[in-house]
Motif scaffolding. Structure first.
Motif, PDB file in Angstrom:
ATOM      1  N   TYR A   1       0.852  -1.184   0.000  1.00 59.43           N
ATOM      2  CA  TYR A   1       0.000   0.000   0.000  1.00 59.43           C
ATOM      3  C   TYR A   1       0.891   1.239   0.000  1.00 59.43           C
ATOM      4  O   TYR A   1       1.728   1.431   0.885  1.00 59.43           O
ATOM      5  CB  TYR A   1      -0.883   0.002   1.243  1.00 59.43           C
ATOM      6  CG  TYR A   1      -1.884   1.138   1.298  1.00 59.43           C
ATOM      7  CD1 TYR A   1      -2.845   1.284   0.306  1.00 59.43           C
ATOM      8  CD2 TYR A   1      -1.875   2.037   2.357  1.00 59.43           C
ATOM      9  CE1 TYR A   1      -3.778   2.317   0.361  1.00 59.43           C
ATOM     10  CE2 TYR A   1      -2.809   3.066   2.430  1.00 59.43           C
ATOM     11  CZ  TYR A   1      -3.749   3.201   1.422  1.00 59.43           C
ATOM     12  OH  TYR A   1      -4.672   4.219   1.475  1.00 59.43           O
ATOM     13  N   ILE A   2       0.732   2.068  -1.019  1.00 63.37           N
ATOM     14  CA  ILE A   2       1.492   3.311  -1.123  1.00 63.37           C
ATOM     15  C   ILE A   2       0.564   4.451  -0.702  1.00 63.37           C
ATOM     16  O   ILE A   2      -0.365   4.816  -1.431  1.00 63.37           O
ATOM     17  CB  ILE A   2       2.020   3.528  -2.559  1.00 63.37           C
ATOM     18  CG1 ILE A   2       2.819   2.314  -3.039  1.00 63.37           C
ATOM     19  CG2 ILE A   2       2.875   4.793  -2.619  1.00 63.37           C
ATOM     20  CD1 ILE A   2       4.078   2.027  -2.260  1.00 63.37           C
ATOM     21  N   ASP A   3       0.819   4.998   0.488  1.00 62.84           N
ATOM     22  CA  ASP A   3      -0.095   5.919   1.146  1.00 62.84           C
ATOM     23  C   ASP A   3       0.348   7.370   0.948  1.00 62.84           C
ATOM     24  O   ASP A   3       1.452   7.750   1.352  1.00 62.84           O
ATOM     25  CB  ASP A   3      -0.124   5.577   2.642  1.00 62.84           C
ATOM     26  CG  ASP A   3      -1.136   6.392   3.421  1.00 62.84           C
ATOM     27  OD1 ASP A   3      -1.832   7.234   2.809  1.00 62.84           O
ATOM     28  OD2 ASP A   3      -1.224   6.183   4.646  1.00 62.84           O
ATOM     29  N   PHE A   4      -0.528   8.176   0.360  1.00 60.16           N
ATOM     30  CA  PHE A   4      -0.159   9.575   0.116  1.00 60.16           C
ATOM     31  C   PHE A   4      -0.010  10.366   1.421  1.00 60.16           C
ATOM     32  O   PHE A   4       0.623  11.426   1.444  1.00 60.16           O
ATOM     33  CB  PHE A   4      -1.178  10.250  -0.816  1.00 60.16           C
ATOM     34  CG  PHE A   4      -2.459  10.681  -0.156  1.00 60.16           C
ATOM     35  CD1 PHE A   4      -2.539  11.872   0.561  1.00 60.16           C
ATOM     36  CD2 PHE A   4      -3.604   9.895  -0.259  1.00 60.16           C
ATOM     37  CE1 PHE A   4      -3.721  12.275   1.159  1.00 60.16           C
ATOM     38  CE2 PHE A   4      -4.796  10.292   0.332  1.00 60.16           C
ATOM     39  CZ  PHE A   4      -4.847  11.482   1.052  1.00 60.16           C
ATOM     40  N   ASN A   5      -0.590   9.873   2.518  1.00 60.21           N
ATOM     41  CA  ASN A   5      -0.464  10.560   3.805  1.00 60.21           C
ATOM     42  C   ASN A   5       0.915  10.386   4.436  1.00 60.21           C
ATOM     43  O   ASN A   5       1.236  11.071   5.410  1.00 60.21           O
ATOM     44  CB  ASN A   5      -1.531  10.040   4.786  1.00 60.21           C
ATOM     45  CG  ASN A   5      -2.924  10.497   4.410  1.00 60.21           C
ATOM     46  OD1 ASN A   5      -3.182  11.688   4.322  1.00 60.21           O
ATOM     47  ND2 ASN A   5      -3.819   9.546   4.166  1.00 60.21           N
ATOM     48  N   ASP A   6       1.695   9.463   3.883  1.00 66.00           N
ATOM     49  CA  ASP A   6       3.028   9.166   4.408  1.00 66.00           C
ATOM     50  C   ASP A   6       4.028  10.122   3.746  1.00 66.00           C
ATOM     51  O   ASP A   6       4.421   9.945   2.591  1.00 66.00           O
ATOM     52  CB  ASP A   6       3.373   7.708   4.094  1.00 66.00           C
ATOM     53  CG  ASP A   6       4.699   7.260   4.689  1.00 66.00           C
ATOM     54  OD1 ASP A   6       5.548   8.114   4.996  1.00 66.00           O
ATOM     55  OD2 ASP A   6       4.892   6.038   4.821  1.00 66.00           O
ATOM     56  N   ASN A   7       4.437  11.164   4.469  1.00 67.46           N
ATOM     57  CA  ASN A   7       5.332  12.171   3.894  1.00 67.46           C
ATOM     58  C   ASN A   7       6.671  11.590   3.462  1.00 67.46           C
ATOM     59  O   ASN A   7       7.265  12.031   2.471  1.00 67.46           O
ATOM     60  CB  ASN A   7       5.561  13.318   4.888  1.00 67.46           C
ATOM     61  CG  ASN A   7       4.329  14.181   5.063  1.00 67.46           C
ATOM     62  OD1 ASN A   7       3.525  14.313   4.142  1.00 67.46           O
ATOM     63  ND2 ASN A   7       4.156  14.756   6.251  1.00 67.46           N
ATOM     64  N   LYS A   8       7.178  10.604   4.206  1.00 68.66           N
ATOM     65  CA  LYS A   8       8.452   9.973   3.844  1.00 68.66           C
ATOM     66  C   LYS A   8       8.326   9.210   2.521  1.00 68.66           C
ATOM     67  O   LYS A   8       9.262   9.150   1.731  1.00 68.66           O
ATOM     68  CB  LYS A   8       8.917   9.032   4.953  1.00 68.66           C
ATOM     69  CG  LYS A   8       9.266   9.737   6.263  1.00 68.66           C
ATOM     70  CD  LYS A   8      10.488  10.637   6.081  1.00 68.66           C
ATOM     71  CE  LYS A   8      10.884  11.284   7.402  1.00 68.66           C
ATOM     72  NZ  LYS A   8      12.061  12.181   7.260  1.00 68.66           N
ATOM     73  N   MET A   9       7.137   8.639   2.286  1.00 59.10           N
ATOM     74  CA  MET A   9       6.887   7.944   1.026  1.00 59.10           C
ATOM     75  C   MET A   9       6.923   8.946  -0.126  1.00 59.10           C
ATOM     76  O   MET A   9       7.523   8.691  -1.176  1.00 59.10           O
ATOM     77  CB  MET A   9       5.531   7.237   1.078  1.00 59.10           C
ATOM     78  CG  MET A   9       5.277   6.275  -0.065  1.00 59.10           C
ATOM     79  SD  MET A   9       6.200   4.725   0.105  1.00 59.10           S
ATOM     80  CE  MET A   9       5.202   3.865   1.332  1.00 59.10           C
ATOM     81  N   LEU A  10       6.287  10.078   0.072  1.00 53.64           N
ATOM     82  CA  LEU A  10       6.286  11.134  -0.945  1.00 53.64           C
ATOM     83  C   LEU A  10       7.700  11.594  -1.241  1.00 53.64           C
ATOM     84  O   LEU A  10       8.091  11.730  -2.404  1.00 53.64           O
ATOM     85  CB  LEU A  10       5.432  12.310  -0.472  1.00 53.64           C
ATOM     86  CG  LEU A  10       5.399  13.546  -1.383  1.00 53.64           C
ATOM     87  CD1 LEU A  10       4.707  13.232  -2.692  1.00 53.64           C
ATOM     88  CD2 LEU A  10       4.703  14.710  -0.680  1.00 53.64           C
ATOM     89  N   GLU A  11       8.488  11.800  -0.197  1.00 56.43           N
ATOM     90  CA  GLU A  11       9.855  12.297  -0.371  1.00 56.43           C
ATOM     91  C   GLU A  11      10.730  11.314  -1.131  1.00 56.43           C
ATOM     92  O   GLU A  11      11.495  11.701  -2.025  1.00 56.43           O
ATOM     93  CB  GLU A  11      10.485  12.579   1.001  1.00 56.43           C
ATOM     94  CG  GLU A  11       9.920  13.803   1.704  1.00 56.43           C
ATOM     95  CD  GLU A  11      10.482  13.954   3.110  1.00 56.43           C
ATOM     96  OE1 GLU A  11      11.510  13.302   3.412  1.00 56.43           O
ATOM     97  OE2 GLU A  11       9.896  14.703   3.915  1.00 56.43           O
TER      98      GLU A  11
END
Length: 348
Positions: free
Chosen positions: A101-111
């Motif tokens: 699951y790739i969660d847009f709420n996860d800022n580290k994932m976005l970065e």
């Protein structure tokens, strides 16, 4: 066609979560290779493919559980001969699939995906590392890292630094693999900006082409349906040598994108036509087919009768190679390689 990492970053930037499916392992005649990815959106539409048919349907069904829990799933799938036939494979095989699951709420994932997209656009080679948790746990942005030949991106982690140290010992030959380190499992994915030459046909001309394309720093892959021709003994310098069941469903065996160069040198008009028809549906940077103008006109007429347009066929370099009056396999290989370089340098 946009790069996968650019697409992922755009999803996150638009605040859209999704499930990312990755083939971790492949055995037998499963339809796609290790590392193949597919995005599954919340409405269960997909971007990319991991093989189509029953296998893809099972992955999409599992994705509903990932959306509900937010946790990753690793599953083994076995394709029977009957199921494999529906996917265009010669016989059954097995794959291990990761759904995360790739969660847009996860800022580290976005970065981390912003950085991956940025590095990819710059043409810098890198390795993407993901920690695969035990069953029932989520993969978060802090579980992903990027390693270039000189740089490191992601949360500080001694174990991952140790993995990166090993990767840098032979960076250009990093392989897609899972490794176990300090009791944890990590997925290593090399993301190299190789321009790939796919040589369809393993005859004498193909042998000479391989020797030159490797000197020109192209990743070079040879495919043929004859094991006595398509083998490592005859193509020592090729990066990959594949024996395929036939020249149907070629895109089950190779990934063709805007950095791909296609050289069609099979053993007959019919094979050339079938291969060309499939390659015309791709984003290949270069498509060349060996043969005389008479052969070209015959093949083109057949394809136009099948619905291809003049505009489609204008993409094809045929007769293949620059006009240097080449006659021997070595001379033909030189003329083809020169045309590849001309295309690479955007002079055509």
């Amino acid at each position: 066609m946009k790069d996968l990492y650019e697409i992922i970053y755009e999803f996150l930037d638009r605040k859209e979560s999704f499930v990312l499916a990755t083939i971790l392992e492949k055995f037998g005649s499963a339809p796609r290779e290790q590392g193949t990815k597919m995005i599954i959106e919340k409405d269960f539409s997909i971007i990319g493919t991991i093989g189509g048919g029953i296998f893809e349907a099972m992955a999409i069904k599992l994705a509903s559980k990932v959306f509900q829990s937010g946790n990753s799933i690793v599953r083994d799938f076995s394709l029977t001969n009957e199921g494999a036939s529906a996917l265009g494979a010669a016989c059954g095989g097995e794959v291990k699939l990761l759904l995360e699951y790739i969660d847009f709420n996860d800022n580290k994932m976005l970065e981390i995906y912003r950085k991956a997209s940025e590095i990819k656009r710059k043409g810098i080679n890198f390795t993407f590392v993901t920690k695969i948790p035990e069953e029932g746990k989520a993969i978060k942005g802090i579980d992903k890292w990027i390693c270039t030949e000189i740089g490191f991106f992601g949360e500080e982690n001694d174990t991952v630094q140790s993995i990166f140290g090993k990767i840098r010992e032979n960076f250009k030959n990093t392989a897609f693999e899972k490794v176990n380190k300090d009791g944890e499992e990590y997925l290593i994915e090399p993301i190299f900006n190789h321009e790939t030459v796919y040589i369809l046909g393993a005859g004498h001309v193909a042998q000479k082409i391989v020797d030159i394309t490797k000197m020109l720093d192209f990743k070079t892959v040879v495919l043929d349906d004859r094991e006595e021709f398509s083998n490592r003994e005859r193509f020592k310098n090729a990066d990959e040598v594949k024996v395929i069941p036939c020249f149907d469903n070629l895109l089950n065996y190779i990934k063709v994108d805007c950095r791909s160069y296609i050289i069609i040198v099979t053993r007959g008009h019919a094979f050339d036509k079938d291969a060309l028809a499939q390659m015309l549906k791709t984003d290949a940077k270069y498509i060349g087919m060996i043969g005389s103008k008479t052969k070209r006109d015959f093949v083109y007429e057949c394809l136009m009768n099948e619905g291809y347009s003049v505009r489609d066929l204008e993409k094809v370099h045929c007769p293949i190679g620059l006009p240097i009056s080449a006659q021997t396999p070595e001379e033909i290989a030189v003329s083809i390689a020169a045309e590849l370089v001309k295309t690479r340098r955007a002079l055509i």
